[in-house]
Design a protein around this motif. Structure first.
Motif, PDB file in Angstrom:
ATOM      1  N   THR A   1     109.635  80.674  17.910  1.00  0.00           N
ATOM      2  CA  THR A   1     108.601  81.214  18.801  1.00  0.00           C
ATOM      3  C   THR A   1     109.186  82.256  19.752  1.00  0.00           C
ATOM      4  N   SER A   2     110.422  82.042  20.249  1.00  0.00           N
ATOM      5  CA  SER A   2     110.929  83.016  21.221  1.00  0.00           C
ATOM      6  C   SER A   2     111.412  84.284  20.519  1.00  0.00           C
TER       7      SER A   2
ATOM      8  N   ARG B   1     109.656  87.976  21.022  1.00  0.00           N
ATOM      9  CA  ARG B   1     110.402  89.157  21.481  1.00  0.00           C
ATOM     10  C   ARG B   1     110.491  90.223  20.402  1.00  0.00           C
TER      11      ARG B   1
ATOM     12  N   VAL C   1     117.569  78.987  21.514  1.00  0.00           N
ATOM     13  CA  VAL C   1     116.185  79.257  21.916  1.00  0.00           C
ATOM     14  C   VAL C   1     116.145  80.342  22.993  1.00  0.00           C
TER      15      VAL C   1
ATOM     16  N   ALA D   1     114.939  80.573  26.093  1.00  0.00           N
ATOM     17  CA  ALA D   1     113.637  80.848  26.711  1.00  0.00           C
ATOM     18  C   ALA D   1     113.345  79.686  27.664  1.00  0.00           C
TER      19      ALA D   1
ATOM     20  N   ALA E   1     109.808  77.882  28.132  1.00  0.00           N
ATOM     21  CA  ALA E   1     109.377  77.238  26.890  1.00  0.00           C
ATOM     22  C   ALA E   1     110.216  75.978  26.650  1.00  0.00           C
ATOM     23  N   GLN E   2     111.521  76.052  26.934  1.00  0.00           N
ATOM     24  CA  GLN E   2     112.372  74.873  26.781  1.00  0.00           C
ATOM     25  C   GLN E   2     111.904  73.750  27.702  1.00  0.00           C
TER      26      GLN E   2
ATOM     27  N   ASN F   1     105.614  81.740  25.414  1.00  0.00           N
ATOM     28  CA  ASN F   1     106.401  82.914  25.044  1.00  0.00           C
ATOM     29  C   ASN F   1     105.537  84.150  24.820  1.00  0.00           C
TER      30      ASN F   1
ATOM     31  N   LEU G   1     106.486  87.404  26.354  1.00  0.00           N
ATOM     32  CA  LEU G   1     107.543  88.178  25.711  1.00  0.00           C
ATOM     33  C   LEU G   1     106.956  89.165  24.697  1.00  0.00           C
TER      34      LEU G   1
ATOM     35  N   SER H   1     114.690  89.471  28.337  1.00  0.00           N
ATOM     36  CA  SER H   1     114.295  88.383  29.239  1.00  0.00           C
ATOM     37  C   SER H   1     113.424  88.950  30.349  1.00  0.00           C
TER      38      SER H   1
END
Lengths: 108, 227
Positions: free
Chosen positions: A16-17, A21, B49, B51, B54-55, B79, B82, B109
């Protein structure tokens, strides 16, 4: 958490990340997000953060507890003005944790 | 290329936010261990990950007993911002090598992008821009990992009964208050919070998803009405 669950969680979240991005950098290089969607995205953090937060504070063991004898709710009420004033996550956590430990000790 | 003048300028610009980023890393590190991840899996999670919010959301939902699909969907929703950065960067990266595009897709980020946007909004010089962005994002990356690994080490030593899981809840309290900057956002947050309570009995913690959708909808409707 067993290792398999943890890896599924890690790799799923990574998808997902990275996917988010990379969405327009790697994949959809010629696409434009419609205006209404862009406007709606603005509300995502406020809505998701409160949706995650509130049930943690008002439910204890599955039952609704809105009174001040609920230690987590009380701690959050003490920490909220700190968050509002300082905009510091660290200060909010320190005050909130102290309030929770005190509330658990003296409310029970 | 790497360590060019622009790269270093970007990294230097992010130094003031490094302590804040590191502190958030510490919190996430502590929370990962608090949720029952072994220290090595916690390191793997934070590197792979990368993030934080989200984590944290995933850990909170995991501890609350939510199934994996709901956890991953919540991570995806968090996310989404992003995606906005990605969209904003897309026109500036078309000429870049695939490797640099991949690097950006991993590194971008909130803080790195914000510094880049503040400095280079509307400037055409793509080459130095991207070096600056990579520098800013790399500095944030280093600060984040220093913090989160320290947090993982510290969290592994905290005795039970300290309610470390409440650290995550308090983080969302601070984040929610920080992002509510106008009335429409307050409406969205209130609607989401009330719905989250009403929808709590739904199975699989689906109440979270319902609450997020209702909150976003309420914000959009409010904004349209009051304009």
């Amino acid at each position: 958490m067993d290792a398999l669950t943890a890896w599924v969680l890690i790799l799923g979240l990574a998808a997902t990340s990275l996917g988010a991005r990379g969405s327009f950098i790697l994949f959809l290089t010629r696409f434009e997000v419609p205006r209404p969607v862009q406007r709606a995205l603005r509300f995502v953090p406020a809505a998701v953060f409160t949706a995650l937060l509130v049930p943690e504070l008002v439910f204890a063991g599955g039952t609704l507890r809105l009174g001040l004898d609920n230690p987590k709710l009380l701690a959050a009420l003490v920490a909220a003005p700190v968050a509002w004033r300082t905009h510091s996550t660290t200060a909010t956590i320190l005050v909130g944790m102290a309030a929770l430990l005190l509330a658990e000790r003296y409310l029970a | 290329m790497l360590l060019s003048k622009d790269f270093l300028a970007g990294a230097r610009a992010c130094l003031p936010v490094a302590p804040g980023v590191a502190a958030f890393g510490v919190i996430t590190g502590v929370a990962m261990v608090g949720a029952g991840l072994s220290p090595w899996l916690a390191v793997a999670m934070t590197v792979i990950v990368y993030a934080g919010t989200a984590q944290l959301a995933a850990l909170q939902l995991f501890v609350a007993g939510a199934p994996l699909p709901v956890i991953l969907f919540a991570g995806l929703v968090l996310n989404l911002r992003l995606v906005l950065y990605s969209l904003a960067l897309a026109p500036h990266v078309t000429g870049l090598s695939r490797r640099r595009k991949l690097a950006l897709s991993y590194l971008v980020s909130d803080n790195g992008y914000a510094h880049y946007a503040a400095r280079y909004a509307g400037t055409p010089d793509t080459r130095s821009k991207i070096d600056y962005l990579l520098g800013a994002c790399s500095a944030v990356w280093v600060a984040w990992h220093v913090g989160s690994i320290a947090g993982i080490a510290a969290g592994a030593r905290v005795p039970e009964g300290w309610h470390l899981e409440f650290v995550v809840t308090l983080t969302f309290l601070a984040l929610a208050i920080a992002v509510i900057r106008d009335r429409a956002l307050a409406v969205a947050a209130t609607a989401a919070g009330v719905t989250a309570v009403l929808a709590y009995p739904l199975p699989f913690r689906l109440g979270l998803i319902v609450a997020a959708v209702v909150g976003i909808g309420a914000g959009v409707v409010w904004e349209r009405w009051t304009r």
